[in-house]
Enzyme design. Sequence first.
Site, PDB file in Angstrom:
ATOM      1  N   GLU A   1       0.923  -0.466  -0.105  1.00  0.00           N
ATOM      2  CA  GLU A   1      -0.224  -0.127   0.471  1.00  0.00           C
ATOM      3  C   GLU A   1       0.823   1.218  -0.195  1.00  0.00           C
ATOM      4  OE1 GLU A   1      -3.194   1.609  -0.988  1.00  0.00           O
ATOM      5  OE2 GLU A   1      -3.841  -0.431  -0.475  1.00  0.00           O
TER       6      GLU A   1
ATOM      7  N   GLU B   1       1.226   6.246  -7.040  1.00  0.00           N
ATOM      8  CA  GLU B   1       0.895   7.264  -7.044  1.00  0.00           C
ATOM      9  C   GLU B   1       0.958   8.417  -7.598  1.00  0.00           C
ATOM     10  OE1 GLU B   1      -2.894   6.585  -4.518  1.00  0.00           O
ATOM     11  OE2 GLU B   1      -3.881   4.830  -6.542  1.00  0.00           O
TER      12      GLU B   1
END
Length: 165
Positions: A68, A75
């Site tokens: 994550e 991102e």
Amino acid sequence: MSRNSQNRFLRSFAAAGSGIWQAIRQERNLRFHLAAAALVLYGRSFYSFSAAEDAALFLTMGSVIAAELVNTAVERAVDLCCPHPNPLAKLAKDAAAGAVLVLAIVAVLVGLRLFWQPQILLQVVELHLRSPLRLLIVLLAAAAGGWFVFFFEKGKSSNRNRGNR
């Protein structure tokens, strides 16, 4: 080791900690995985796992959380490089998110393999139902976990480009 290299070494830990903290503040999915890990650790207290089972559990939880964090880094890097919608940027973000999903599915399977012992699960439920205080604490912890996942958001980055997703 020179004092300067020791300072750089310590600063690298501080930078890593800052990165983790910023991701916790900004990423709901990371908070979800952390809350799930807390629940797993609580559940673990009712089992007698072997060292290998514990290792599998901790490696699985750590892998999901690390994935994550990597997804968050991908991102942010894509948003920095591609401020406008771009099919390749979307593909990069989706692939990174897909890696987290694969690990999360594997984590669920590992959890099922380790925790699916109906006799222990029944004892845990009975223990909580017999103790109103224990049940209240668990319910309050669940509420706190829900707040942490859904309402803890702070410092949402204004330059996040959702158009690439």
